[in-house]
Design an enzyme around this catalytic site. Structure first.
Site, PDB file in Angstrom:
ATOM      1  N   ASP A 136      57.623   8.763  97.967  1.00 60.59           N
ATOM      2  CA  ASP A 136      57.897   9.626  97.490  1.00 60.59           C
ATOM      3  C   ASP A 136      59.433   9.872  96.906  1.00 60.59           C
ATOM      4  OD1 ASP A 136      59.354   9.537  99.604  1.00 60.59           O
ATOM      5  OD2 ASP A 136      58.687  11.459 100.732  1.00 60.59           O
ATOM      6  N   GLU A 137      60.028   8.784  96.571  1.00 60.37           N
ATOM      7  CA  GLU A 137      61.462   8.728  96.131  1.00 60.37           C
ATOM      8  C   GLU A 137      61.556   7.869  94.982  1.00 60.37           C
ATOM      9  OE1 GLU A 137      64.627   9.974  99.461  1.00 60.37           O
ATOM     10  OE2 GLU A 137      64.165   8.088  98.936  1.00 60.37           O
ATOM     11  N   ASP A 146      63.458  13.245  94.379  1.00 57.26           N
ATOM     12  CA  ASP A 146      62.707  13.323  95.757  1.00 57.26           C
ATOM     13  C   ASP A 146      61.571  14.388  96.028  1.00 57.26           C
ATOM     14  OD1 ASP A 146      62.215  13.097  98.569  1.00 57.26           O
ATOM     15  OD2 ASP A 146      64.255  13.835  99.188  1.00 57.26           O
TER      16      ASP A 146
END
Length: 360
Positions: free
Chosen positions: A110-111, A16
């Site tokens: 973003d993960e 993350d």
């Protein structure tokens, strides 16, 4: 040890990126480093997409109204989002991850889920490999937090333990005890309504569900939802890291130029704006003739609380959206509406085993 022996050999990580949009902005605007700033809109209708950690110390959070963020932090600087730039940065991160594994599932911009089961780096150590990845990302100017376990759900939860810029390992032997001590609100997918029902039944921690009878949970939450919550709290998430994801839903949403005060305003916006946009997106996705699983409408109110209403359906029906809108409108409790969204979902052939369902 998990209840599914086949899970015990797997090594899955969830990476993350910390305050990703804000971190990306710092790379090209280093003068912001010691200042509280947020990416998003600071006007009356603006919303915070993300905030740097200095701004978060003042209580500024994602999805907060820009006007509220300014009241909490008068010196807050707003930066207009640049999504093309963020996608380019995310692609750079993906290229780094590919140096360590080919089995990567982007959960969002973003993960990233990583399957490190057959990883040959650092004698196969998932922890050392993730540390190396995070070090390499730091050289790009980005930090990341990570969770590592034998399953996606636990890796996701564990990624929150040492934020920002840290990692946390939950071994297969630790999964049950780790989930046992968690507040049920940390179990992904247990929403406010389900949490309220569980609390009313005296269930507050993972161990309470682990020790409960499945039939009791199904009486509380319903047959399917009760089974899902039970499996999650036992730590039985068989989902694989999927490198190619089939789009399962199409939707559109809009923040209104002014808060809506009547159902008629929303019906007109649905007819004139959202339905044409949804039909266009379905056509682009070749969904116009597809059988669907459900339709959903979402309202966000003036206090930033939101509600969603879904119904099963075989074919997308505009009339059903109007019915869902009326049902959602009845939940407003005199509040005005600032955002409305609609979506349709495709059937999931693995629904019976799917642990990604968002429970009400």
């Amino acid at each position: 040890m998990s209840t599914n022996p086949s899970l015990d050999t797997r090594k899955i990580a969830l990476l993350d990126l910390d305050a990703f949009f804000a971190s990306a902005e710092l790379l090209r605007q280093p003068q912001l480093r010691d200042k509280p700033f947020a990416v998003g809109g600071g006007g009356d209708r603006g919303v915070v997409a993300t905030a740097n950690y200095l701004a978060r110390q003042y209580g500024v959070r994602s999805a907060m109204a820009g006007s509220q963020a300014r009241r909490l932090c008068p010196q807050l600087i707003f930066v207009r989002p640049d999504h093309a730039y963020y996608r380019a940065m995310s692609n750079q991160v993906f290229e780094v991850l590919q140096q360590y594994t080919e089995i990567i599932e982007p959960a969002s911009i973003d993960e990233f889920y990583l399957d490190l089961t057959h990883n040959q780096h650092y004698q196969g150590s998932a922890s050392l490999t993730v540390s190396a990845i995070r070090k390499q990302l730091r050289a790009l100017g980005l930090t990341a937090s990570a969770g590592i376990s034998n399953q996606k759900m636990v890796a996701k939860i564990a990624s929150e333990e040492n934020k920002p810029d840290g990692q946390y390992l939950v071994t297969p032997e630790q999964v049950s005890s780790y989930l046992a001590q968690l507040d049920l609100k940390r179990i992904p997918g247990i929403g406010p309504k389900s949490l309220q029902k569980l609390h009313y039944a005296g269930l507050f921690l993972g161990k309470d569900v682990q020790q409960a009878e499945l039939t009791s949970l199904q009486r509380i939450l319903g047959e399917k939802a009760g089974w899902l919550v039970y499996q999650r709290c036992l730590g039985n998430d068989p989902r694989a890291v999927i490198t190619e994801r089939v789009r399962k839903s199409v939707g559109v949403e809009e923040t209104l130029s002014q808060d809506a005060t009547s159902l008629r305003q929303l019906e007109q916006f649905l007819e004139q704006v959202l339905l044409p946009q949804l039909q266009k997106r379905m056509k682009v996705s070749n969904w116009q003739q597809a059988f669907i699983k459900s339709q959903t409408i979402k309202l966000k109110f003036s206090d930033f609380q939101q509600t969603t209403v879904s119904r099963t359906a075989n074919l997308a029906s505009p009339s059903l959206f109007y019915q869902l809108l009326r049902d959602a409108w009845d939940r407003r409790q005199q509040r005005q509406v600032r955002l409305i969204g609609i979506s349709v979902a495709l059937p999931d052939p693995d629904d019976a085993l799917q642990l990604e369902l968002e429970l009400e």
